[in-house]
Design an enzyme around this catalytic site. Sequence first.
Site, short mmCIF file in Angstrom:
data_model
loop_
_atom_site.label_atom_id
_atom_site.label_comp_id
_atom_site.label_asym_id
_atom_site.label_seq_id
_atom_site.Cartn_x
_atom_site.Cartn_y
_atom_site.Cartn_z
N ASP A 125 0.83 -1.21 0.00
CA ASP A 125 0.00 0.00 0.00
C ASP A 125 0.86 1.26 0.00
O ASP A 125 0.37 2.35 -0.28
CB ASP A 125 -0.97 0.01 1.19
CG ASP A 125 -0.29 -0.05 2.56
OD1 ASP A 125 0.94 -0.15 2.62
OD2 ASP A 125 -1.03 0.01 3.57
N GLU A 126 2.16 1.11 0.33
CA GLU A 126 3.02 2.31 0.40
C GLU A 126 3.19 2.99 -0.96
O GLU A 126 3.61 4.13 -1.04
CB GLU A 126 4.39 1.97 0.99
CG GLU A 126 4.26 1.45 2.40
CD GLU A 126 5.51 1.59 3.25
OE1 GLU A 126 6.47 2.26 2.83
OE2 GLU A 126 5.51 1.02 4.35
N LYS A 153 9.08 -0.01 -5.23
CA LYS A 153 7.96 -0.94 -5.40
C LYS A 153 6.99 -0.40 -6.46
O LYS A 153 6.44 -1.16 -7.26
CB LYS A 153 7.22 -1.15 -4.06
CG LYS A 153 8.03 -1.86 -2.99
CD LYS A 153 8.36 -3.32 -3.30
CE LYS A 153 7.18 -4.25 -3.24
NZ LYS A 153 7.59 -5.68 -3.38
P1 NAD Z 1 11.62 -9.65 4.14
O1 NAD Z 1 12.61 -8.54 4.11
O2 NAD Z 1 11.32 -10.32 5.43
O3 NAD Z 1 12.08 -10.81 3.13
C1 NAD Z 1 12.60 -10.53 1.85
C2 NAD Z 1 13.21 -11.84 1.32
O4 NAD Z 1 13.67 -11.57 -0.01
C3 NAD Z 1 14.42 -12.32 2.12
O5 NAD Z 1 14.34 -13.71 2.35
C4 NAD Z 1 15.60 -11.98 1.23
O6 NAD Z 1 16.72 -12.85 1.41
C5 NAD Z 1 14.98 -12.13 -0.15
N1 NAD Z 1 15.71 -11.37 -1.17
C6 NAD Z 1 16.11 -10.08 -1.11
N2 NAD Z 1 16.79 -9.75 -2.22
C7 NAD Z 1 16.80 -10.85 -3.03
C8 NAD Z 1 17.33 -11.13 -4.30
N3 NAD Z 1 18.01 -10.21 -4.99
N4 NAD Z 1 17.16 -12.37 -4.83
C9 NAD Z 1 16.48 -13.33 -4.13
N5 NAD Z 1 15.97 -13.11 -2.90
C10 NAD Z 1 16.12 -11.89 -2.36
O7 NAD Z 1 10.32 -9.06 3.47
P2 NAD Z 1 8.77 -9.32 3.82
O8 NAD Z 1 8.36 -8.39 4.89
O9 NAD Z 1 8.54 -10.77 3.94
O10 NAD Z 1 8.10 -8.79 2.47
C11 NAD Z 1 7.98 -9.65 1.35
C12 NAD Z 1 7.35 -8.88 0.19
O11 NAD Z 1 6.07 -8.39 0.59
C13 NAD Z 1 8.15 -7.67 -0.26
O12 NAD Z 1 8.06 -7.61 -1.66
C14 NAD Z 1 7.42 -6.50 0.38
O13 NAD Z 1 7.56 -5.34 -0.40
C15 NAD Z 1 5.99 -7.00 0.38
N6 NAD Z 1 5.12 -6.46 1.44
C16 NAD Z 1 5.51 -6.50 2.74
C17 NAD Z 1 4.64 -6.06 3.74
C18 NAD Z 1 5.02 -6.11 5.20
O14 NAD Z 1 4.29 -5.58 6.04
N7 NAD Z 1 6.11 -6.74 5.58
C19 NAD Z 1 3.39 -5.55 3.38
C20 NAD Z 1 3.03 -5.49 2.03
C21 NAD Z 1 3.90 -5.97 1.07
O1 DAU Z 2 2.43 -0.88 4.58
C1 DAU Z 2 3.15 -1.97 4.13
C2 DAU Z 2 4.60 -1.81 4.51
O2 DAU Z 2 4.68 -2.02 5.91
C3 DAU Z 2 5.52 -2.78 3.77
O3 DAU Z 2 5.49 -2.49 2.41
C4 DAU Z 2 6.96 -2.68 4.30
O4 DAU Z 2 7.76 -3.68 3.68
C5 DAU Z 2 6.93 -2.92 5.79
O5 DAU Z 2 8.25 -2.76 6.32
C6 DAU Z 2 5.97 -1.95 6.47
O6 DAU Z 2 6.48 -0.58 6.39
P1 DAU Z 2 6.40 0.44 7.61
O7 DAU Z 2 7.41 1.47 7.43
O8 DAU Z 2 4.99 0.87 7.85
O9 DAU Z 2 6.79 -0.58 8.81
P2 DAU Z 2 7.73 -0.42 10.09
O10 DAU Z 2 7.52 -1.64 10.92
O11 DAU Z 2 9.12 -0.05 9.72
O12 DAU Z 2 7.10 0.82 10.85
C7 DAU Z 2 5.73 0.82 11.25
C8 DAU Z 2 5.46 2.16 11.90
O13 DAU Z 2 6.17 2.24 13.15
C9 DAU Z 2 5.93 3.36 11.08
O14 DAU Z 2 5.00 4.42 11.27
C10 DAU Z 2 7.27 3.74 11.71
C11 DAU Z 2 7.08 3.34 13.16
N1 DAU Z 2 8.29 2.89 13.88
C12 DAU Z 2 9.02 1.88 13.31
C13 DAU Z 2 10.14 1.40 13.94
C14 DAU Z 2 10.97 0.29 13.32
C15 DAU Z 2 8.63 3.43 15.11
O15 DAU Z 2 7.94 4.32 15.62
N2 DAU Z 2 9.74 2.95 15.75
C16 DAU Z 2 10.53 1.96 15.20
O16 DAU Z 2 11.56 1.59 15.82
#
Ligand code: NAD
Ligand code: DAU
Length: 347
Positions: A125-126, A153
Amino acid sequence: MNILVTGGAGFIGSNHVRLLLETTTDRVVNLDVLTYAGNLANLAGLEDNPQYRFVLGDITDRQKVREILAGESIEAVVHFAAESHVDRSVEGPEIFVRTNILGTEILLEECRRAKVKRFVMVSTDEVYGSLGNDGMFTENTPLAPNSPYAASKAAADLMCRSFFKTFNFPVIITRCSNNYGPYQFPEKLIPLMIANILEEKTLPVYGDGMNVRDWLYVGDHCSAIDKVMRSGKEGEVYNIGGCNEMPNLELVHLLVDKLGKSRDLISFVKDRPGHDLRYAIDAGKIMNELDWKPSLDFSKGLDLTVAWYVENRTWWEEIRTGEYKKYYQQMYGNRGGHSSGHGDANG
Ligand code: NAD
Ligand code: DAU
């Protein structure tokens, strides 16, 4: 079906691999280069599963991608691999461009060449930027990414769109809100706070803690992605979310209270540059068209998550002490993977 999951050793990818192996008879090939965020411990117990194969490799390695697609007769790809942390993208955007944009483009080209039948781009959603106090992101909200992560992204999403429009390549994009649950790397808000609370370390809240995120349990994100892969419409975008908006400070209070520690651990620190104020997802399209809905409410999901981090302390302690990095150095140091060169997440 033969499915390639990229980034399956990360947080959401590993949960998705487990979901596929637990609920289907599909063959799953996991391509992951094991950056700092990739951890084979997330996949413990699957090593001998005949339905599953792990391949150490980089999505920007065209030859490797080509070999896997042909050698494994891949029919569908679920693309998670990415650099995923906003703060790291502020420190160093280049690897985000390389992995998230170039990596996606190489995958798309090779998948088109190999006549892959389904390509699910796991986006975020970012890409829509930030909301004010009202409104929600729909699939028609214009793209307005604010961090280098979000911009990378959005670029990848647009490359996917172009492959559908230009080549009629069967791509579908999902855009989900913030995930939480087991195996999330302890640099992200919820696992970082839980680990710090358990170790009675300072809890760094950015700015005034009033930024709002919309939380979804990781298993529900995975079930939505699977629905999209099997029944989504080619060329479409599907937003995914659970209607669980909460200001960060309120969430940190909840976690501290659940774990019975003092709120005095909270420290307000310098804000993240370009910090998006609020995210909120309208998931009406996937709910109405694909009959998906989240299985857990936030309170239940958070209880499960806190319990998991309490019970799996070794998992995150090893990450925070760097033990797992030593292990990978020994196991994979000479085997052609690369690290994104980032540091620890010790909080
Ligand atoms: P993560 O950082 O935990 O995992 C990313 C994985 O990708 C790791 O295992 C890493 O080794 C692998 N990777 C990175 N670069 C690579 C490369 N060049 N080749 C092969 N593998 C590689 O990430 P996540 O939080 O599990 O997110 C996964 C996907 O979902 C991402 O595309 C992210 O943008 C998307 N996403 C995440 C969230 C969230 O809240 N975490 C929300 C919406 C979408
Ligand atoms: O919305 C989806 C996204 O959510 C994904 O695309 C990203 O991969 C995932 O990392 C996440 O992004 P955010 O930046 O929202 O997540 P994060 O956990 O880093 O931070 C969540 C909120 O908390 C944000 O407003 C920043 C705040 N924060 C984060 C950290 C790590 C703090 O206040 N203190 C912290 O130490």
